[in-house]
Design a protein around this motif. Structure first.
Motif, mmCIF file in Angstrom:
data_model
loop_
_atom_site.group_PDB
_atom_site.id
_atom_site.type_symbol
_atom_site.label_atom_id
_atom_site.label_comp_id
_atom_site.label_asym_id
_atom_site.label_seq_id
_atom_site.Cartn_x
_atom_site.Cartn_y
_atom_site.Cartn_z
ATOM 1 N N PRO A 249 -1.950 -3.834 5.442
ATOM 2 C CA PRO A 249 -1.287 -4.288 4.221
ATOM 3 C C PRO A 249 -2.129 -4.252 2.939
ATOM 4 N N PRO A 250 -3.453 -4.455 3.004
ATOM 5 C CA PRO A 250 -4.233 -4.439 1.754
ATOM 6 C C PRO A 250 -4.194 -3.120 0.985
ATOM 7 N N VAL A 251 -3.635 -2.059 1.573
ATOM 8 C CA VAL A 251 -3.526 -0.823 0.785
ATOM 9 C C VAL A 251 -2.678 -1.053 -0.461
ATOM 10 N N LEU A 252 -1.828 -2.076 -0.423
ATOM 11 C CA LEU A 252 -0.968 -2.358 -1.579
ATOM 12 C C LEU A 252 -1.686 -3.125 -2.684
ATOM 13 N N ILE A 253 -2.878 -3.619 -2.419
ATOM 14 C CA ILE A 253 -3.576 -4.387 -3.454
ATOM 15 C C ILE A 253 -4.943 -3.794 -3.795
ATOM 16 N N LYS A 254 -5.332 -2.737 -3.105
ATOM 17 C CA LYS A 254 -6.599 -2.083 -3.425
ATOM 18 C C LYS A 254 -6.441 -1.209 -4.672
ATOM 19 N N SER A 255 -7.533 -0.966 -5.355
ATOM 20 C CA SER A 255 -7.506 -0.148 -6.562
ATOM 21 C C SER A 255 -7.213 1.305 -6.208
ATOM 22 N N ALA A 256 -6.218 1.877 -6.867
ATOM 23 C CA ALA A 256 -5.880 3.288 -6.625
ATOM 24 C C ALA A 256 -7.012 4.203 -7.066
ATOM 25 N N SER A 257 -7.624 3.896 -8.197
ATOM 26 C CA SER A 257 -8.662 4.775 -8.739
ATOM 27 C C SER A 257 -10.021 4.598 -8.066
ATOM 28 N N ASN A 258 -10.332 3.359 -7.655
ATOM 29 C CA ASN A 258 -11.665 3.101 -7.106
ATOM 30 C C ASN A 258 -11.729 3.043 -5.589
ATOM 31 N N SER A 259 -10.582 2.876 -4.928
ATOM 32 C CA SER A 259 -10.607 2.718 -3.477
ATOM 33 C C SER A 259 -9.717 3.730 -2.755
ATOM 34 N N LEU A 260 -8.425 3.692 -3.051
ATOM 35 C CA LEU A 260 -7.498 4.582 -2.333
ATOM 36 C C LEU A 260 -7.749 6.051 -2.659
ATOM 37 N N GLY A 261 -7.817 6.374 -3.954
ATOM 38 C CA GLY A 261 -7.990 7.760 -4.379
ATOM 39 C C GLY A 261 -9.215 8.431 -3.798
ATOM 40 N N PRO A 262 -10.393 7.839 -3.939
ATOM 41 C CA PRO A 262 -11.595 8.462 -3.384
ATOM 42 C C PRO A 262 -11.517 8.695 -1.881
ATOM 43 N N ARG A 263 -10.900 7.785 -1.154
ATOM 44 C CA ARG A 263 -10.789 7.956 0.299
ATOM 45 C C ARG A 263 -9.816 9.070 0.667
ATOM 46 N N ILE A 264 -8.711 9.142 -0.062
ATOM 47 C CA ILE A 264 -7.741 10.204 0.222
ATOM 48 C C ILE A 264 -8.330 11.567 -0.116
#
Length: 327
Positions: A249-264
């Protein structure tokens, strides 16, 4: 401008401790009873607050927020409340920190407020040893009404699938005490409805409440919805998004630019994998990019090993090295 406080010496008490005229007048407006407090009593309460570990430089801010503390009887009010709070302490200086965060905690009645509150949480199954930690972490809880505030939070958590008599709700409140500060109708319920709209199952919703209650506290329009849209823009379809959010569930509150984007980007460009693999292993977003993802990818690349994401990351470092024969 003259103040009534001058008549009994309280003005000089404040002046001696660095308060300016404006601050003194603001405190007088907040607490009319300051006019009746003599200098000796104020000094006694000031010294007592210092003696329990509150830094003197923080006392002006504390009294600025809650000047009524100086009017309290030291032995009948302040000492008993502090002693009770100290009995809840699990680490040194937790009481001093709680008072600094929410000085009004000292104004509440030990018998009429704090004791019934502790009994309320114990009845919900909150672990006794954790009750103190919860209250001292979020001392504002003491100001909440059991009937009009806390009971509504309990009913809401029951709506997520948690049972009232199994201790689960008490454990959630201990895990994330700040949830009690949010409005059920304005924040918590809209978040729950949004999660339902994504396709999360009853068990998954229950899992969010039990393991990641902080997600329920975030604003739908400002945080959850933008993150969901971002993940869709990365290629996740509705079913994959539901699996992703339900799994982590925390994927909905993590930073798109600093967390989700770099991992993807790392997944696609460096690992050469597709997002469907992440939908099957949502915990991918739990791991640190540098310490875990990049490190293990480099080691397996040198060994020319290909495996699933879960095989790659679902073990500690020792087991990982042993599993793939890396020394």
């Amino acid at each position: 401008m003259e103040t009534n406080c001058q008549s009994n010496g309280i003005m000089w008490f404040f002046k001696d401790r660095g308060f300016d005229e404006k601050s003194i007048q603001e405190m007088s407006k907040k607490c009319k009873r300051l006019e009746d407090v003599n200098r000796e009593k104020a000094s006694e309460n000031w010294d007592y607050l210092k003696s329990i570990g509150i830094q003197e430089r923080k006392l002006p801010t504390i009294l600025g927020k809650c000047p009524k503390i100086l009017t309290l009887d030291l032995h009948e009010k302040l000492v008993p409340m502090v002693n009770c709070l100290t009995s809840l302490e699990t680490k040194p200086k937790e009481v001093a920190s709680a008072i600094t965060k929410f000085p009004h905690i000292l104004l509440h009645s030990l018998e009429e407020k704090l004791c019934p509150l502790l009994a309320f949480f114990e009845a919900l199954g909150a672990p006794e040893k954790q009750l103190g930690k919860m209250i001292l972490l979020n001392p504002r809880i003491v100001s909440y009404s059991i009937e009009t505030k806390l009971s509504k939070i309990v009913d809401f958590l029951a709506d997520t699938g948690l049972t009232k008599d199994g201790g689960a709700i008490g454990r959630v409140m201990v895990k994330h005490p700040f949830i009690m500060g949010y409005s059920v109708e304005k924040r918590l319920r809209p978040t729950l409805e949004f999660l339902k709209s994504l396709g999360l199952t009853e068990n998954q919703l229950k899992g969010v409440a039990m393991n990641f209650p902080e997600v329920l506290c975030r604003d739908v329009e400002k945080i959850l919805k933008p993150n969901a849209e971002y993940l869709k823009s990365c290629g996740f379809d509705s079913g994959q998004l539901a699996a992703l959010v339900g799994g982590y569930p925390p994927v909905l509150i993590k930073s798109a630019s600093n967390s989700l984007g770099p991992r993807i980007r790392f997944l696609k460009e460096v690992m050469g994998r597709g997002i469907d693999e992440v939908a099957e292993y949502p915990d991918f977003f739990r791991h640190g990019l540098k310490k875990r993802l990049e490190s293990r990818q480099k080691m397996l690349k040198r060994k020319d090993v290909r495996c699933s994401l879960s095989e790659m990351f679902d073990c500690n470092q020792g087991k990982f090295l042993l599993k793939f024969g890396i020394v």
